[in-house]
Design a protein around this motif. Structure first.
Motif, PDB file in Angstrom:
ATOM      1  N   PHE A 323    -117.754 -30.395  59.555  1.00  0.00           N
ATOM      2  CA  PHE A 323    -117.140 -29.125  59.908  1.00  0.00           C
ATOM      3  C   PHE A 323    -117.260 -28.935  61.412  1.00  0.00           C
ATOM      4  O   PHE A 323    -118.294 -29.250  61.999  1.00  0.00           O
ATOM      5  CB  PHE A 323    -117.830 -27.951  59.195  1.00  0.00           C
ATOM      6  CG  PHE A 323    -117.424 -27.777  57.763  1.00  0.00           C
ATOM      7  CD1 PHE A 323    -116.587 -26.739  57.381  1.00  0.00           C
ATOM      8  CD2 PHE A 323    -117.876 -28.649  56.782  1.00  0.00           C
ATOM      9  CE1 PHE A 323    -116.208 -26.574  56.063  1.00  0.00           C
ATOM     10  CE2 PHE A 323    -117.498 -28.496  55.458  1.00  0.00           C
ATOM     11  CZ  PHE A 323    -116.659 -27.440  55.101  1.00  0.00           C
ATOM     12  N   THR A 325    -115.822 -26.035  64.636  1.00  0.00           N
ATOM     13  CA  THR A 325    -115.014 -24.873  65.007  1.00  0.00           C
ATOM     14  C   THR A 325    -113.795 -25.330  65.795  1.00  0.00           C
ATOM     15  O   THR A 325    -113.842 -26.293  66.560  1.00  0.00           O
ATOM     16  CB  THR A 325    -115.830 -23.878  65.838  1.00  0.00           C
ATOM     17  OG1 THR A 325    -116.389 -24.552  66.971  1.00  0.00           O
ATOM     18  CG2 THR A 325    -116.954 -23.269  65.023  1.00  0.00           C
ATOM     19  N   ARG A 326    -112.699 -24.637  65.625  1.00  0.00           N
ATOM     20  CA  ARG A 326    -111.429 -25.028  66.223  1.00  0.00           C
ATOM     21  C   ARG A 326    -111.293 -24.467  67.637  1.00  0.00           C
ATOM     22  O   ARG A 326    -111.624 -23.310  67.887  1.00  0.00           O
ATOM     23  CB  ARG A 326    -110.273 -24.545  65.352  1.00  0.00           C
ATOM     24  CG  ARG A 326    -110.246 -25.197  63.976  1.00  0.00           C
ATOM     25  CD  ARG A 326    -109.195 -24.568  63.085  1.00  0.00           C
ATOM     26  NE  ARG A 326    -109.150 -25.226  61.779  1.00  0.00           N
ATOM     27  CZ  ARG A 326    -108.480 -24.760  60.732  1.00  0.00           C
ATOM     28  NH1 ARG A 326    -107.785 -23.634  60.845  1.00  0.00           N
ATOM     29  NH2 ARG A 326    -108.493 -25.409  59.589  1.00  0.00           N
ATOM     30  N   ARG A 331    -115.057 -18.800  67.566  1.00  0.00           N
ATOM     31  CA  ARG A 331    -115.651 -17.812  66.682  1.00  0.00           C
ATOM     32  C   ARG A 331    -116.724 -17.006  67.406  1.00  0.00           C
ATOM     33  O   ARG A 331    -117.419 -17.513  68.290  1.00  0.00           O
ATOM     34  CB  ARG A 331    -116.246 -18.485  65.448  1.00  0.00           C
ATOM     35  CG  ARG A 331    -115.217 -19.290  64.646  1.00  0.00           C
ATOM     36  CD  ARG A 331    -115.837 -19.805  63.373  1.00  0.00           C
ATOM     37  NE  ARG A 331    -116.217 -18.732  62.467  1.00  0.00           N
ATOM     38  CZ  ARG A 331    -115.452 -18.236  61.497  1.00  0.00           C
ATOM     39  NH1 ARG A 331    -114.222 -18.719  61.314  1.00  0.00           N
ATOM     40  NH2 ARG A 331    -115.891 -17.281  60.703  1.00  0.00           N
ATOM     41  N   SER A 335    -120.853 -19.698  62.635  1.00  0.00           N
ATOM     42  CA  SER A 335    -120.278 -20.596  61.643  1.00  0.00           C
ATOM     43  C   SER A 335    -120.145 -22.006  62.198  1.00  0.00           C
ATOM     44  O   SER A 335    -119.979 -22.209  63.403  1.00  0.00           O
ATOM     45  CB  SER A 335    -118.908 -20.075  61.217  1.00  0.00           C
ATOM     46  OG  SER A 335    -118.129 -21.093  60.638  1.00  0.00           O
ATOM     47  N   GLY A 337    -117.618 -23.736  61.422  1.00  0.00           N
ATOM     48  CA  GLY A 337    -116.185 -23.964  61.506  1.00  0.00           C
ATOM     49  C   GLY A 337    -115.572 -24.466  60.223  1.00  0.00           C
ATOM     50  O   GLY A 337    -116.132 -24.314  59.128  1.00  0.00           O
ATOM     51  N   GLN A 338    -114.398 -25.092  60.356  1.00  0.00           N
ATOM     52  CA  GLN A 338    -113.632 -25.566  59.208  1.00  0.00           C
ATOM     53  C   GLN A 338    -113.830 -27.060  58.980  1.00  0.00           C
ATOM     54  O   GLN A 338    -114.233 -27.794  59.882  1.00  0.00           O
ATOM     55  CB  GLN A 338    -112.138 -25.276  59.409  1.00  0.00           C
ATOM     56  CG  GLN A 338    -111.702 -23.884  58.982  1.00  0.00           C
ATOM     57  CD  GLN A 338    -112.117 -22.809  59.966  1.00  0.00           C
ATOM     58  OE1 GLN A 338    -112.321 -23.104  61.136  1.00  0.00           O
ATOM     59  NE2 GLN A 338    -112.245 -21.575  59.503  1.00  0.00           N
ATOM     60  N   ILE A 339    -113.515 -27.481  57.785  1.00  0.00           N
ATOM     61  CA  ILE A 339    -113.703 -28.881  57.399  1.00  0.00           C
ATOM     62  C   ILE A 339    -112.769 -29.775  58.211  1.00  0.00           C
ATOM     63  O   ILE A 339    -111.656 -29.379  58.559  1.00  0.00           O
ATOM     64  CB  ILE A 339    -113.460 -29.051  55.882  1.00  0.00           C
ATOM     65  CG1 ILE A 339    -114.060 -30.373  55.383  1.00  0.00           C
ATOM     66  CG2 ILE A 339    -111.985 -28.926  55.530  1.00  0.00           C
ATOM     67  CD1 ILE A 339    -114.219 -30.438  53.878  1.00  0.00           C
ATOM     68  N   LEU A 399    -119.222 -20.762  51.899  1.00  0.00           N
ATOM     69  CA  LEU A 399    -117.930 -20.733  52.562  1.00  0.00           C
ATOM     70  C   LEU A 399    -117.443 -19.301  52.697  1.00  0.00           C
ATOM     71  O   LEU A 399    -117.476 -18.532  51.729  1.00  0.00           O
ATOM     72  CB  LEU A 399    -116.902 -21.543  51.771  1.00  0.00           C
ATOM     73  CG  LEU A 399    -117.048 -23.071  51.829  1.00  0.00           C
ATOM     74  CD1 LEU A 399    -116.012 -23.720  50.934  1.00  0.00           C
ATOM     75  CD2 LEU A 399    -116.901 -23.579  53.264  1.00  0.00           C
ATOM     76  N   ASP A 402    -112.214 -17.491  55.020  1.00  0.00           N
ATOM     77  CA  ASP A 402    -111.266 -18.321  55.763  1.00  0.00           C
ATOM     78  C   ASP A 402    -111.626 -19.805  55.740  1.00  0.00           C
ATOM     79  O   ASP A 402    -111.038 -20.604  56.465  1.00  0.00           O
ATOM     80  CB  ASP A 402    -111.148 -17.837  57.204  1.00  0.00           C
ATOM     81  CG  ASP A 402    -112.468 -17.939  57.973  1.00  0.00           C
ATOM     82  OD1 ASP A 402    -113.487 -18.301  57.349  1.00  0.00           O
ATOM     83  OD2 ASP A 402    -112.483 -17.650  59.182  1.00  0.00           O
ATOM     84  N   GLY A 403    -112.600 -20.166  54.889  1.00  0.00           N
ATOM     85  CA  GLY A 403    -112.994 -21.561  54.779  1.00  0.00           C
ATOM     86  C   GLY A 403    -114.047 -22.003  55.761  1.00  0.00           C
ATOM     87  O   GLY A 403    -114.419 -23.181  55.796  1.00  0.00           O
ATOM     88  N   ALA A 404    -114.555 -21.086  56.579  1.00  0.00           N
ATOM     89  CA  ALA A 404    -115.613 -21.422  57.531  1.00  0.00           C
ATOM     90  C   ALA A 404    -116.943 -21.597  56.793  1.00  0.00           C
ATOM     91  O   ALA A 404    -117.258 -20.855  55.859  1.00  0.00           O
ATOM     92  CB  ALA A 404    -115.737 -20.346  58.592  1.00  0.00           C
TER      93      ALA A 404
END
Length: 515
Positions: A323, A325-326, A331, A335, A337-339, A399, A402-404
């Protein structure tokens, strides 16, 4: 120039391709010396010839006791060319730790980068290694060849890129068989997620013995055709100077690295802090991983550099981050972030079944980065890997909508207090926000009636008084009664691995010692 098309089958294909496409581009900057991709590849070929002359071949393990230096990078790729496995070990490990890894992997050859590390010299002397100046490698110490070391079957040898040792929660070393496929996939993912380009220069302090240093820093940087600002040991003053001189555009490291930069700048006075006082050159991307991120630290780092501090979650057993963060969606929280592309996640309960959305559970992952297994440890491998390819990470997380991903803690670190689950990472994040505490580590110890006691170890911030009642009052306003530590113990230094991971097993041992 954009990154080359991916035809790589092994990690050494990355620098070979770059040497062909842009031979004069800078690959490594080390102690003021600049090495091009063409020079790096010439070193790799010379090192490969040396290793072959020593009898190293496909299926062998070669122990490299080192700190970050050009020789380590050269050896990693030279061994990849031979189908042999580099076992890079941080030279700052203790004699016992190095000896245990040596005994477990049974290397055909042991090398020590004594020219870049006084600790490597110490270990080399213990192993009666002989000093030489070797083609493509420079000054190095080499131990006696172990001709009885068994070779791995060729099919397995060609699949595995490196043997990375991790202590885990037991304190016993485990050799993770990291694959070429996993490392190459993650290098491509990282180039995309960080938008790496050939003009970038990444700060390279994280040890190449750690997946952070090997995958996130080394391979991903070279995959982009960018360069490394290579460092064996951390100096906050040197990092700050390099940033201000415009030498570094990508700053990545464990949270401790950033906290030490902040501490250094505070010691210099108010005028030394912030981009208003001194521009940060071409710095454009900040990332921290390898441990939990404290919200206070995140905010301070972002205020200092004027950039988002990105975060991620990964592990050695998955050849990098799962994971991240984008960049386009920084953020405000901590978190992970996303996968990332190619990875799958399950959040499960004790029965192995998925838990309701937003509920903490054990993290199972699947994808191209999953390890081949633990070296010569079939029982440990069977406990971690499911027949359908799922890897039990041993971490607890949840999770968000938003999937974070939010990491809650380790399965084995979970504390049961008064029938409630206490996740150490939550307690640590509250403690770390107190102005008198630099860093904390929370563990559970057996208490009365089968209950567990919550114990906190803290390092006190420089110039701050340690007032336990004041800290307890602070916690009372922020934590439920069952989460509050029954004991708060001051220590000079919380033990950590070379990559900055807190060694809670040692802390539990300190509690078990008679007082």
């Amino acid at each position: 120039m954009s990154p080359p098309p991916t035809t790589a089958q092994r990690i050494s294909d990355i620098p070979r391709q770059r040497a062909g496409l842009a031979p004069d581009d800078t690959a490594v900057v080390e102690d003021g010396r600049t090495v091009s991709y063409a020079q790096l590849w010439a070193n790799v070929e010379a090192a490969r010839a040396y290793l072959q002359d020593q009898g190293v071949a496909t299926g062998d393990r070669v122990l490299v006791v080192a700190e970050n230096c050009l020789a380590v990078i050269t050896l990693l790729f030279a061994l990849s060319e031979l189908g042999a496995w580099p076992v890079v070990v941080n030279a700052r490990l203790s004699e016992r730790e190095v000896d245990e890894i040596h005994a477990h992997c049974r290397p055909r050859l042991a090398l020590f980068t004594h020219g870049a590390s006084p600790d490597a010299l110490r270990h080399g002397v213990r192993y009666r290694a002989l000093e030489s100046v070797l083609p493509g490698l420079g000054p190095l110490m080499a131990g006696a060849l172990d001709t009885a070391s068994p070779r791995e079957p060729e099919a397995v040898a060609r699949e595995v890129a490196a043997l990375l040792y991790t202590s885990g929660t037991t304190g016993q070393p485990k050799g993770v068989m990291v694959t070429h496929r996993g490392l190459l996939h993650y290098a491509r993912v990282t180039v995309a997620s960080r938008r790496l380009r050939p003009h970038d220069c990444a700060y390279a302090l994280m040890p190449m013995s750690h997946v952070f240093g090997l995958a996130t820093v080394l391979l991903s940087t070279f995959q982009a055709g960018a360069s490394l600002y290579l460092c064996a040991r951390f100096s906050a003053a040197d990092v700050v100077a390099a940033l201000r001189a415009g030498e570094i555009s990508i700053l990545q490291g464990v949270p401790t690295l950033f906290s030490r930069i902040l501490a250094h700048l505070r010691a210099q006075g108010p005028g030394a802090q912030g981009p208003g006082a001194q521009p940060w050159g071409r710095l454009r991307y900040l990332y921290t991983g390898g441990g939990p991120l404290d919200l206070t630290l995140k905010r301070e780092v972002e205020a200092l550099f004027g950039l988002p501090l990105h975060h991620g979650y990964g592990m050695t057993e998955y050849a990098g981050s799962l994971f991240v963060t984008r960049m386009e969606q920084p953020r405000a929280d901590c978190s992970a972030g996303q996968i990332v592309e190619g990875a799958e996640l399950r959040v499960v309960g004790a029965d192995g079944q998925p838990v309701p959305a937003g509920t903490p559970g054990e993290l199972w992952v699947r994808g191209p980065g999953v390890m081949r297994g633990y070296y010569h440890a079939p029982e440990l491998t069977a406990a971690a890997l499911r027949p359908d390819g799922w890897l039990n990470t041993g971490d607890i997380g949840r999770l968000d909508e938003d999937g974070a991903l939010f990491i809650v803690g380790r399965t084995k670190d979970l504390i049961i207090r008064s029938g409630f689950n206490v996740y150490p990472i939550e307690v640590e994040s509250v403690l770390n926000a107190h102005p008198s505490i630099r860093v904390s580590a929370v563990v559970g110890m057996p208490g009365q009636d089968g209950d567990e006691e919550v114990v906190a170890f803290v390092e006190v911030a420089e110039g701050q008084a340690f007032d336990v009642p004041a800290v307890q009052a602070y916690l009372k306003e922020r934590l439920s009664p069952y989460k509050r530590p029954q004991r708060i113990l001051r220590v000079a230094t919380i033990p950590r691995t070379a990559s900055g991971k807190l060694l809670k097993l040692q802390l539990r041992g300190m509690l078990a010692e008679p007082r």
